[in-house]
Scaffold this active site. Sequence first.
Site, PDB file in Angstrom:
ATOM      1  N   GLN A 110       0.846  -1.193   0.000  1.00  0.00           N
ATOM      2  CA  GLN A 110       0.000   0.000   0.000  1.00  0.00           C
ATOM      3  C   GLN A 110       0.883   1.245   0.000  1.00  0.00           C
ATOM      4  O   GLN A 110       0.397   2.365  -0.088  1.00  0.00           O
ATOM      5  CB  GLN A 110      -0.874   0.016   1.257  1.00  0.00           C
ATOM      6  CG  GLN A 110      -1.819  -1.155   1.332  1.00  0.00           C
ATOM      7  CD  GLN A 110      -2.384  -1.306   2.740  1.00  0.00           C
ATOM      8  OE1 GLN A 110      -3.358  -0.667   3.090  1.00  0.00           O
ATOM      9  NE2 GLN A 110      -1.767  -2.156   3.531  1.00  0.00           N
ATOM     10  N   ASN A 111       2.185   1.035   0.166  1.00  0.00           N
ATOM     11  CA  ASN A 111       3.090   2.178   0.265  1.00  0.00           C
ATOM     12  C   ASN A 111       3.381   2.762  -1.104  1.00  0.00           C
ATOM     13  O   ASN A 111       3.383   2.059  -2.114  1.00  0.00           O
ATOM     14  CB  ASN A 111       4.397   1.758   0.952  1.00  0.00           C
ATOM     15  CG  ASN A 111       4.152   1.371   2.390  1.00  0.00           C
ATOM     16  OD1 ASN A 111       3.083   1.656   2.929  1.00  0.00           O
ATOM     17  ND2 ASN A 111       5.115   0.716   3.001  1.00  0.00           N
ATOM     18  N   ASP A 113       6.195   4.777  -1.481  1.00  0.00           N
ATOM     19  CA  ASP A 113       7.570   5.283  -1.413  1.00  0.00           C
ATOM     20  C   ASP A 113       8.546   4.571  -2.345  1.00  0.00           C
ATOM     21  O   ASP A 113       9.683   5.010  -2.512  1.00  0.00           O
ATOM     22  CB  ASP A 113       8.090   5.238   0.034  1.00  0.00           C
ATOM     23  CG  ASP A 113       7.931   3.869   0.697  1.00  0.00           C
ATOM     24  OD1 ASP A 113       8.085   2.849   0.007  1.00  0.00           O
ATOM     25  OD2 ASP A 113       7.651   3.828   1.913  1.00  0.00           O
ATOM     26  N   HIS A 128      -1.395   1.571  -4.369  1.00  0.00           N
ATOM     27  CA  HIS A 128      -1.759   2.983  -4.252  1.00  0.00           C
ATOM     28  C   HIS A 128      -0.854   3.899  -5.060  1.00  0.00           C
ATOM     29  O   HIS A 128      -0.803   5.103  -4.814  1.00  0.00           O
ATOM     30  CB  HIS A 128      -1.778   3.395  -2.774  1.00  0.00           C
ATOM     31  CG  HIS A 128      -2.832   2.656  -1.989  1.00  0.00           C
ATOM     32  ND1 HIS A 128      -2.807   2.527  -0.625  1.00  0.00           N
ATOM     33  CD2 HIS A 128      -3.945   1.995  -2.400  1.00  0.00           C
ATOM     34  CE1 HIS A 128      -3.865   1.820  -0.229  1.00  0.00           C
ATOM     35  NE2 HIS A 128      -4.559   1.483  -1.289  1.00  0.00           N
ATOM     36  N   CYS A 136      -1.181  13.750 -15.249  1.00  0.00           N
ATOM     37  CA  CYS A 136      -2.015  14.919 -15.534  1.00  0.00           C
ATOM     38  C   CYS A 136      -3.326  14.791 -14.742  1.00  0.00           C
ATOM     39  O   CYS A 136      -3.947  13.732 -14.734  1.00  0.00           O
ATOM     40  CB  CYS A 136      -2.285  14.957 -17.040  1.00  0.00           C
ATOM     41  SG  CYS A 136      -3.606  16.080 -17.511  1.00  0.00           S
ATOM     42  N   THR A 201       0.560  -3.026   8.530  1.00  0.00           N
ATOM     43  CA  THR A 201      -0.686  -2.414   8.056  1.00  0.00           C
ATOM     44  C   THR A 201      -1.763  -2.486   9.135  1.00  0.00           C
ATOM     45  O   THR A 201      -1.868  -3.484   9.849  1.00  0.00           O
ATOM     46  CB  THR A 201      -1.180  -3.038   6.724  1.00  0.00           C
ATOM     47  OG1 THR A 201      -2.393  -2.382   6.338  1.00  0.00           O
ATOM     48  CG2 THR A 201      -1.411  -4.531   6.799  1.00  0.00           C
ATOM     49  N   SER A 202      -2.541  -1.404   9.210  1.00  0.00           N
ATOM     50  CA  SER A 202      -3.631  -1.371  10.201  1.00  0.00           C
ATOM     51  C   SER A 202      -4.840  -2.149   9.694  1.00  0.00           C
ATOM     52  O   SER A 202      -5.756  -2.432  10.464  1.00  0.00           O
ATOM     53  CB  SER A 202      -4.038   0.081  10.470  1.00  0.00           C
ATOM     54  OG  SER A 202      -4.477   0.675   9.265  1.00  0.00           O
TER      55      SER A 202
HETATM   56  P1  NAD Z   1      -1.563   2.859   8.785  1.00  0.00           P
HETATM   57  O1  NAD Z   1      -0.889   4.171   9.032  1.00  0.00           O
HETATM   58  O2  NAD Z   1      -3.032   2.796   8.791  1.00  0.00           O
HETATM   59  O3  NAD Z   1      -1.077   1.794   9.892  1.00  0.00           O
HETATM   60  C1  NAD Z   1       0.270   1.568  10.132  1.00  0.00           C
HETATM   61  C2  NAD Z   1       0.379   0.249  10.866  1.00  0.00           C
HETATM   62  O4  NAD Z   1       1.760  -0.026  11.026  1.00  0.00           O
HETATM   63  C3  NAD Z   1      -0.234   0.274  12.279  1.00  0.00           C
HETATM   64  O5  NAD Z   1      -1.056  -0.880  12.451  1.00  0.00           O
HETATM   65  C4  NAD Z   1       0.979   0.221  13.204  1.00  0.00           C
HETATM   66  O6  NAD Z   1       0.710  -0.482  14.412  1.00  0.00           O
HETATM   67  C5  NAD Z   1       1.984  -0.499  12.334  1.00  0.00           C
HETATM   68  N1  NAD Z   1       3.384  -0.202  12.636  1.00  0.00           N
HETATM   69  C6  NAD Z   1       3.937   0.925  13.143  1.00  0.00           C
HETATM   70  N2  NAD Z   1       5.257   0.796  13.238  1.00  0.00           N
HETATM   71  C7  NAD Z   1       5.554  -0.443  12.776  1.00  0.00           C
HETATM   72  C8  NAD Z   1       6.765  -1.168  12.594  1.00  0.00           C
HETATM   73  N3  NAD Z   1       7.955  -0.642  12.915  1.00  0.00           N
HETATM   74  N4  NAD Z   1       6.707  -2.419  12.082  1.00  0.00           N
HETATM   75  C9  NAD Z   1       5.511  -2.980  11.739  1.00  0.00           C
HETATM   76  N5  NAD Z   1       4.330  -2.341  11.895  1.00  0.00           N
HETATM   77  C10 NAD Z   1       4.363  -1.096  12.388  1.00  0.00           C
HETATM   78  O7  NAD Z   1      -0.941   2.292   7.426  1.00  0.00           O
HETATM   79  P2  NAD Z   1      -1.589   1.474   6.232  1.00  0.00           P
HETATM   80  O8  NAD Z   1      -2.354   0.308   6.783  1.00  0.00           O
HETATM   81  O9  NAD Z   1      -0.512   1.246   5.254  1.00  0.00           O
HETATM   82  O10 NAD Z   1      -2.664   2.462   5.576  1.00  0.00           O
HETATM   83  C11 NAD Z   1      -2.351   3.834   5.396  1.00  0.00           C
HETATM   84  C12 NAD Z   1      -2.385   4.373   3.969  1.00  0.00           C
HETATM   85  O11 NAD Z   1      -1.460   5.472   3.937  1.00  0.00           O
HETATM   86  C13 NAD Z   1      -1.889   3.431   2.908  1.00  0.00           C
HETATM   87  O12 NAD Z   1      -2.864   3.415   1.961  1.00  0.00           O
HETATM   88  C14 NAD Z   1      -0.614   4.051   2.317  1.00  0.00           C
HETATM   89  O13 NAD Z   1      -0.772   4.214   0.919  1.00  0.00           O
HETATM   90  C15 NAD Z   1      -0.500   5.414   2.893  1.00  0.00           C
HETATM   91  N6  NAD Z   1       0.847   5.743   3.458  1.00  0.00           N
HETATM   92  C16 NAD Z   1       1.983   5.348   2.808  1.00  0.00           C
HETATM   93  C17 NAD Z   1       3.239   5.631   3.369  1.00  0.00           C
HETATM   94  C18 NAD Z   1       4.485   5.190   2.630  1.00  0.00           C
HETATM   95  O14 NAD Z   1       4.457   5.027   1.414  1.00  0.00           O
HETATM   96  N7  NAD Z   1       5.585   4.969   3.339  1.00  0.00           N
HETATM   97  C19 NAD Z   1       3.322   6.325   4.576  1.00  0.00           C
HETATM   98  C20 NAD Z   1       2.123   6.721   5.209  1.00  0.00           C
HETATM   99  C21 NAD Z   1       0.898   6.407   4.641  1.00  0.00           C
END
Ligand code: NAD
Length: 260
Positions: A110-111, A113, A128, A136, A201-202
């Site tokens: 979902q990241n 980066d 994502h 565009c 992931t949450s």
């Molecule tokens: P989220 O922010 O909803 O949840 C993050 C989860 O990671 C939590 O459950 C937390 O307990 C857990 N966590 C925290 N530190 C951790 C670690 N060191 N090791 C393992 N788990 C850990 O994230 P999500 O579920 O990915 O959903 C958020 C949305 O935001 C996604 O759709 C994503 O596209 C986007 N997002 C992306 C980035 C990125 O690309 N790095 C950063 C922030 C948000």
Amino acid sequence: MARETCSNPKRIPDELLNCLSEASKVVVLTGAGVSAESGIPTFREAHTGLWARYDPMELASPEAFERDPSTVWAWYQWRRELIARTQPNPGHHALAELQHLVTELVTITQNVDGFHALAGSDDVLELHGNIHRNICSRTARQIEADWLERHDGHQPPPSPHHRQGLARPDVVWFGEALDAATIEKAFSAAESCDVVITAGTSGAVQPAASIPVAAVRAGAVMIDINPEPNELSRFARWHLAGPSATWLPALVEALDRRPA
Ligand code: NAD
């Protein structure tokens, strides 16, 4: 709750390792937590800087961009700079190695980066999008990096593809559909895998959160890596309680040490 919680990465259950080494296909779904130890804040846990002043949910939408393109662009430029200053962590590198230790690994993230590919994972399904690319705002056509370099980075540059269009990041915003081919590949991998690993992931964002659930419903066992129980924990056979940058290398090391 998961059926078994493990808190010591040096004591990984044999049954879990057997599942991984005997699997004909393993799927991993990662979220923001996997990049947290690289220094990139997750959305739901960030309390500092811009994250405290702006609600990501308010900024990551087509309506927000329509209303105030400069603020949304500035927020993405800030995130891009943050990502450029950081790098993949041992969790990303371990997943790249895991490709060589299991029969088939499909990495879904979902990241935005780009860190899985940077660490060496092949054919990553980026649900994502990717923050490093731009499209565009009117036609969704890709905009090349050199077009952007010719414009001031503080404002969203005009699109080369449409007179009323602007450049915007190639990421999926709230309310937007995911790329159909990517999501189809992700569900198809999930429905045909033996093991699904969720990491960082949450499980709160759909349809991504339904991917591991689909895997479990089709008969896969689930391993959840997260310091906290989350929405997906109850589907997990094992909850590996702790950071992914610790657990993923520990899994890889334990698998690698096994006799062939
Ligand atoms: P989220 O922010 O909803 O949840 C993050 C989860 O990671 C939590 O459950 C937390 O307990 C857990 N966590 C925290 N530190 C951790 C670690 N060191 N090791 C393992 N788990 C850990 O994230 P999500 O579920 O990915 O959903 C958020 C949305 O935001 C996604 O759709 C994503 O596209 C986007 N997002 C992306 C980035 C990125 O690309 N790095 C950063 C922030 C948000």
